[in-house]
Design an enzyme around this catalytic site. Structure first.
Site, PDB file in Angstrom:
ATOM      1  N   TYR A   1      35.509 -33.567  74.023  1.00  0.00           N
ATOM      2  CA  TYR A   1      36.452 -32.489  74.004  1.00  0.00           C
ATOM      3  C   TYR A   1      36.156 -31.786  75.692  1.00  0.00           C
ATOM      4  CZ  TYR A   1      39.305 -28.424  73.188  1.00  0.00           C
ATOM      5  OH  TYR A   1      39.839 -27.207  73.242  1.00  0.00           O
TER       6      TYR A   1
ATOM      7  N   SER B   1      40.623 -24.910  78.372  1.00  0.00           N
ATOM      8  CA  SER B   1      39.646 -24.221  77.391  1.00  0.00           C
ATOM      9  C   SER B   1      38.566 -23.957  78.538  1.00  0.00           C
ATOM     10  CB  SER B   1      39.298 -25.308  76.551  1.00  0.00           C
ATOM     11  OG  SER B   1      37.944 -24.824  75.940  1.00  0.00           O
TER      12      SER B   1
END
Ligand SMILES: NC(=O)c1ccc[n+]([C@@H]2O[C@H](COP(=O)([O-])OP(=O)(O)OC[C@H]3O[C@@H](n4cnc5c(N)ncnc54)[C@H](O)[C@@H]3O)[C@@H](O)[C@H]2O)c1
Length: 279
Positions: free
Chosen positions: A147, A134
């Protein structure tokens, strides 16, 4: 050994993983669709012509068993895609320990488990590990701190392991990280009203097919890090290089993300799961 080589995709019951698995089936691989959710793994495998296997990527013994399964079925493991991921938004201090641990264990430890298991099976003939990371693996993401920590761990591990392989003289095993901006998948479908998820909506909201295109590209030509879109990758790297600039820019990006969330919420109310472009 069968004519087709083996491929494994984790978290492939839905979202990005499902489409990546479909692309691999279309390319002729014998594909193991794995997911912690057995029902979605089974449904996806049936739909795309693959083999289903329930797999929690946090369990290294189970990951090794999945690896052995594909080697037995296909004769050889050529591609392993670490795609399984979990996002729970909010400041870390508002999350309980179990939630924080879940993200680290699925996104980081799960990626480590899959990569190590795959490398062991790829020694000799070679292969390719593709890790879906990501942009949160590159820079700070307000509202997604744990995250982001898990994705930084995933990318740090991937690149370091690639370096270790090359230092050990292993040139025929590649590791490619694919780092997308926000993607319109079930991971974000329930987050249009979530201010903590604003940064996921602050740039180009991607479609899962965009990630499939990127994975197909690195399978053809391995690349340590691919950011999607490239301009957001450049912006993320700039913010990471100059963290004071990055931190100052975050409120503006949050405001931009909130605007997009509201627009999508208005446009898709009652149509959750429909891509925001209406296709
Ligand atoms: N959606 C986004 O905005 C976005 C952006 C950048 C990166 N990513 C990454 O892309 C990948 C795919 O995410 P997605 O958007 O398709 O999300 P998704 O929520 O639709 O799919 C994630 C899949 O992972 C599975 N999973 C969860 N925990 C698991 C575990 N312990 N073991 C095995 N499988 C497990 C889920 O059951 C689900 O099928 C993830 O790694 C995610 O972090 C997503």
């Amino acid at each position: 050994m069968t004519a087709k080589a083996g491929a494994v995709v984790t978290g492939a019951g839905r979202g990005v993983g499902k489409l990546v698995a479909r692309m691999l089936v279309e390319r002729g691989y014998t594909v193991l669709v794995t997911d912690v959710d057995e029902a979605s793994a089974t449904a996806t495998a049936t739909e795309i012509g693959a083999i289903a296997r329930v797999l929690d990527v946090r369990n290294d013994v189970a990951v090794q068993a999945a690896r052995d399964d594909i080697v037995t079925r296909a004769g050889r493991l050529d591609v392993w895609v670490n795609n399984a991921g979990v996002l729970v938004t909010g400041p870390a201090w508002e999350q309980d320990a179990a939630t924080r641990r879940l993200m680290i264990e699925v996104n980081a430890v799960g990626t480590i488990n899959g990569t190590v298991a795959a490398i062991e099976a790829m020694r000799g003939h070679g292969g390719h590990v593709v890790n879906i990371v990501s942009l949160a693996g590159i820079t700070a993401v307000a509202g997604e701190a744990v995250y982001a920590a898990s994705k930084h761990a995933a990318i740090g591990f991937s690149l370091s392991t690639l370096a270790d392989l090359r230092l050990a003289g292993v040139r025929n095993i590649d590791i490619s990280c694919v780092c997308p901006d926000g993607i319109w998948t079930p991971m974000l479908h329930d987050k249009l009203d979530d201010p903590a998820a604003a940064l996921s909506f602050s740039g180009t909201l991607l479609q899962p097919a965009d990630i499939v295109t990127a994975v197909a590209a690195v399978l053809g030509k391995p690349k340590p890090v691919t950011t999607i879109p490239r301009w957001r990758g450049a912006l993320s790297r700039f913010a990471d290089t100059f963290p004071r600039f990055g931190l100052r820019a975050i409120p503006f990006m949050v405001a931009q993300g909130r605007r997009t969330q509201r627009k999508l919420s208005d446009a898709s109310s009652g149509r959750r799961g429909t891509p925001p472009d209406g296709s």
